[in-house]
Design an enzyme around this catalytic site. Structure first.
Site, PDB file in Angstrom:
ATOM      1  N   TYR A  33       0.830  -1.201   0.000  1.00 53.18           N
ATOM      2  CA  TYR A  33       0.000   0.000   0.000  1.00 53.18           C
ATOM      3  C   TYR A  33       0.865   1.252   0.000  1.00 53.18           C
ATOM      4  O   TYR A  33       2.082   1.182   0.213  1.00 53.18           O
ATOM      5  CB  TYR A  33      -0.947   0.001   1.205  1.00 53.18           C
ATOM      6  CG  TYR A  33      -0.306   0.384   2.524  1.00 53.18           C
ATOM      7  CD1 TYR A  33       0.547  -0.486   3.188  1.00 53.18           C
ATOM      8  CD2 TYR A  33      -0.539   1.633   3.100  1.00 53.18           C
ATOM      9  CE1 TYR A  33       1.143  -0.132   4.384  1.00 53.18           C
ATOM     10  CE2 TYR A  33       0.052   2.002   4.309  1.00 53.18           C
ATOM     11  CZ  TYR A  33       0.895   1.112   4.941  1.00 53.18           C
ATOM     12  OH  TYR A  33       1.498   1.468   6.124  1.00 53.18           O
ATOM     13  N   ARG A  52       8.439   4.132  -4.573  1.00 53.94           N
ATOM     14  CA  ARG A  52       8.497   3.152  -3.478  1.00 53.94           C
ATOM     15  C   ARG A  52       7.514   2.009  -3.725  1.00 53.94           C
ATOM     16  O   ARG A  52       7.809   0.842  -3.446  1.00 53.94           O
ATOM     17  CB  ARG A  52       8.215   3.834  -2.128  1.00 53.94           C
ATOM     18  CG  ARG A  52       8.341   2.864  -0.950  1.00 53.94           C
ATOM     19  CD  ARG A  52       8.247   3.566   0.393  1.00 53.94           C
ATOM     20  NE  ARG A  52       6.946   4.180   0.593  1.00 53.94           N
ATOM     21  CZ  ARG A  52       6.627   4.956   1.626  1.00 53.94           C
ATOM     22  NH1 ARG A  52       7.536   5.227   2.557  1.00 53.94           N
ATOM     23  NH2 ARG A  52       5.419   5.479   1.740  1.00 53.94           N
ATOM     24  N   ARG A 100      -7.724 -20.416  -1.452  1.00 52.87           N
ATOM     25  CA  ARG A 100      -6.702 -20.200  -0.426  1.00 52.87           C
ATOM     26  C   ARG A 100      -5.611 -21.273  -0.468  1.00 52.87           C
ATOM     27  O   ARG A 100      -5.843 -22.440  -0.138  1.00 52.87           O
ATOM     28  CB  ARG A 100      -7.349 -20.172   0.965  1.00 52.87           C
ATOM     29  CG  ARG A 100      -6.350 -19.779   2.053  1.00 52.87           C
ATOM     30  CD  ARG A 100      -6.992 -19.701   3.427  1.00 52.87           C
ATOM     31  NE  ARG A 100      -5.999 -19.329   4.429  1.00 52.87           N
ATOM     32  CZ  ARG A 100      -5.125 -20.178   4.975  1.00 52.87           C
ATOM     33  NH1 ARG A 100      -5.144 -21.467   4.635  1.00 52.87           N
ATOM     34  NH2 ARG A 100      -4.236 -19.759   5.859  1.00 52.87           N
ATOM     35  N   LYS A 149       6.547  -2.002   2.021  1.00 52.33           N
ATOM     36  CA  LYS A 149       5.340  -1.409   2.622  1.00 52.33           C
ATOM     37  C   LYS A 149       4.149  -2.353   2.440  1.00 52.33           C
ATOM     38  O   LYS A 149       3.271  -2.122   1.600  1.00 52.33           O
ATOM     39  CB  LYS A 149       5.079  -0.024   2.017  1.00 52.33           C
ATOM     40  CG  LYS A 149       4.169   0.842   2.886  1.00 52.33           C
ATOM     41  CD  LYS A 149       4.279   2.286   2.485  1.00 52.33           C
ATOM     42  CE  LYS A 149       3.247   3.174   3.171  1.00 52.33           C
ATOM     43  NZ  LYS A 149       3.379   3.268   4.612  1.00 52.33           N
ATOM     44  N   GLU A 182      11.771   2.761  14.527  1.00 53.37           N
ATOM     45  CA  GLU A 182      10.903   3.821  13.980  1.00 53.37           C
ATOM     46  C   GLU A 182       9.582   3.821  14.753  1.00 53.37           C
ATOM     47  O   GLU A 182       9.378   2.993  15.626  1.00 53.37           O
ATOM     48  CB  GLU A 182      10.656   3.609  12.487  1.00 53.37           C
ATOM     49  CG  GLU A 182       9.989   2.285  12.159  1.00 53.37           C
ATOM     50  CD  GLU A 182       9.827   2.045  10.658  1.00 53.37           C
ATOM     51  OE1 GLU A 182       9.706   3.023   9.903  1.00 53.37           O
ATOM     52  OE2 GLU A 182       9.792   0.872  10.250  1.00 53.37           O
ATOM     53  N   LEU A 207      10.986   1.296   7.371  1.00 56.56           N
ATOM     54  CA  LEU A 207      10.402   1.669   6.085  1.00 56.56           C
ATOM     55  C   LEU A 207      11.123   2.931   5.596  1.00 56.56           C
ATOM     56  O   LEU A 207      11.261   3.874   6.377  1.00 56.56           O
ATOM     57  CB  LEU A 207       8.907   1.955   6.265  1.00 56.56           C
ATOM     58  CG  LEU A 207       8.203   2.341   4.967  1.00 56.56           C
ATOM     59  CD1 LEU A 207       7.885   1.080   4.173  1.00 56.56           C
ATOM     60  CD2 LEU A 207       6.938   3.115   5.251  1.00 56.56           C
TER      61      LEU A 207
HETATM   62  N1  PDD Z   1       2.753   5.225   7.523  1.00 51.32           N
HETATM   63  N2  PDD Z   1       7.394   3.991   9.144  1.00 51.32           N
HETATM   64  C1  PDD Z   1       6.267   3.271   9.151  1.00 51.32           C
HETATM   65  C2  PDD Z   1       6.238   1.962   9.858  1.00 51.32           C
HETATM   66  C3  PDD Z   1       5.125   3.760   8.495  1.00 51.32           C
HETATM   67  O1  PDD Z   1       3.982   3.033   8.479  1.00 51.32           O
HETATM   68  C4  PDD Z   1       5.174   5.027   7.854  1.00 51.32           C
HETATM   69  C5  PDD Z   1       4.005   5.599   7.110  1.00 51.32           C
HETATM   70  C6  PDD Z   1       6.384   5.744   7.889  1.00 51.32           C
HETATM   71  C7  PDD Z   1       6.551   7.079   7.210  1.00 51.32           C
HETATM   72  O2  PDD Z   1       6.579   6.948   5.811  1.00 51.32           O
HETATM   73  P1  PDD Z   1       6.069   8.121   4.863  1.00 51.32           P
HETATM   74  O3  PDD Z   1       6.839   9.327   5.244  1.00 51.32           O
HETATM   75  O4  PDD Z   1       6.375   7.638   3.511  1.00 51.32           O
HETATM   76  O5  PDD Z   1       4.597   8.295   5.122  1.00 51.32           O
HETATM   77  C8  PDD Z   1       7.488   5.189   8.540  1.00 51.32           C
HETATM   78  C9  PDD Z   1       1.604   5.646   6.759  1.00 51.32           C
HETATM   79  C10 PDD Z   1       1.386   7.111   6.769  1.00 51.32           C
HETATM   80  C11 PDD Z   1       0.385   4.861   7.185  1.00 51.32           C
HETATM   81  O6  PDD Z   1       0.510   3.654   7.281  1.00 51.32           O
HETATM   82  O7  PDD Z   1      -0.681   5.433   7.389  1.00 51.32           O
END
Ligand code: PDD
Length: 290
Positions: A33, A52, A100, A149, A182, A207
């Site tokens: 996603y 990405r 499945r 992601k 993170e 990520l």
């Molecule tokens: N989340 N680390 C993780 C684990 C994340 O899920 C996200 C983003 C980030 C920041 O990435 P970016 O700057 O590309 O948004 C770092 C999104 C916003 C979400 O899952 O809603």
């Protein structure tokens, strides 16, 4: 007005928008996603988000459901149909629908594509930016490829819920060596006494955040020092400033980590300055206005 979602070629009211019960996204979290910020009607940093996405799809051998150019048009269309000026646009691509079985479905199985968009009440980020937020810390119990992601985010869901129950905004996840990886849905940053920005390098343990990249570009262009290295919990507690970045939080100052107050307990001047400048320094692609 009913919200409109895009599902496999059709724009539908949410109540009518469905995916199959044997979709691999639903059964295995076999899907990827992206979340992009929508700012003043434009999608922020769409090129980097789609770069990405390409990498995530490639790592998992999931095919593009439509061309990249078509996907860009769909994202803009969903933003426009939902009349979102400030908010988010979400896209998810799964390996598709199949009986499945753990192994990949037969070649030619169509990936599923879903796109949604929603507005954000500007009062909420305004308050977090002005007051700063509190984060708690929790062990990082995720799998070994969190650089992809994927929607397999049970560990992050549990971490975030722990944070919310503790009255905090975010959970910073900590590895076995007591170093911050993170946030559950954001990149973690600290600023040391010399004003150096410190954030973990993009290996397989985090990520690679798009907002992280934008902030890094901004900081370097403005003569700030940036160090990409892991930092410990102890170091974070003694930091001059701390903040998180993500598409949904932009840059949000952190004023407390567990029970440790950062700086004077108010958002620091460096983080606040970068937050104020953020939207002028990022790429914004035009959307068709309604
Ligand atoms: N989340 N680390 C993780 C684990 C994340 O899920 C996200 C983003 C980030 C920041 O990435 P970016 O700057 O590309 O948004 C770092 C999104 C916003 C979400 O899952 O809603």
């Amino acid at each position: 007005m009913s919200r409109i979602a895009y599902v496999n070629g059709r724009y539908l009211p949410h109540a009518e928008a469905n995916v199959h019960i044997e979709d691999r996204g639903f059964q295995f979290a076999d899907s990827v996603y992206e979340v992009c910020e929508v700012w003043r009607g434009s999608i922020v940093d769409m090129t980097r988000h789609l770069d990405r996405l390409k990498r995530s799809l490639g790592e998992l051998s999931i095919a593009w459901p439509v061309s990249r150019r078509a996907l860009e048009a769909i994202l803009r269309e969903v933003v426009s149909r939902n009349r979102v000026t400030n908010g988010l646009v979400y896209l998810q691509i799964t390996r598709g629908v199949a009986r499945r079985d753990f192994n990949f479905p037969k070649p030619g199985t169509m990936p599923t594509l879903v796109v949604t968009s929603r507005s954000i009440n500007p009062a909420v980020p305004k308050k977090s930016t002005e007051d700063g937020v509190r984060v708690i810390t929790t062990p990082d119990i995720r799998w070994g490829r969190v650089d992809i992601k994927t929607t397999g985010m049970t560990a992050q869901v549990l971490a975030k819920e722990t944070a919310v129950r503790a009255g905090a905004k975010e959970a910073w996840m900590v590895d076995r060596d007591d170093r911050i990886t993170e946030g559950s849905s954001s990149t973690a940053w600290i600023i040391d006494g010399e004003g150096t920005l410190i954030t973990r390098p993009t290996d397989m343990n985090i990520l690679p955040g798009i907002t992280r990249m934008a902030i890094m570009d901004y900081a370097k262009a403005n003569g700030m020092k940036v160090e990409e290295r892991p930092f410990t919990l102890e170091e974070a507690r003694g930091a001059r400033e701390a903040f998180i970045t993500s598409a949904s939080a932009t840059l949000t100052p952190v004023v407390q980590i567990d029970d440790f107050v950062i700086g004077n307990g108010k958002p620091g001047s460096i983080a606040s300055g970068m937050r104020a400048a953020f939207h002028d320094g990022v790429e914004k692609l035009p959307v068709r206005h309604y």
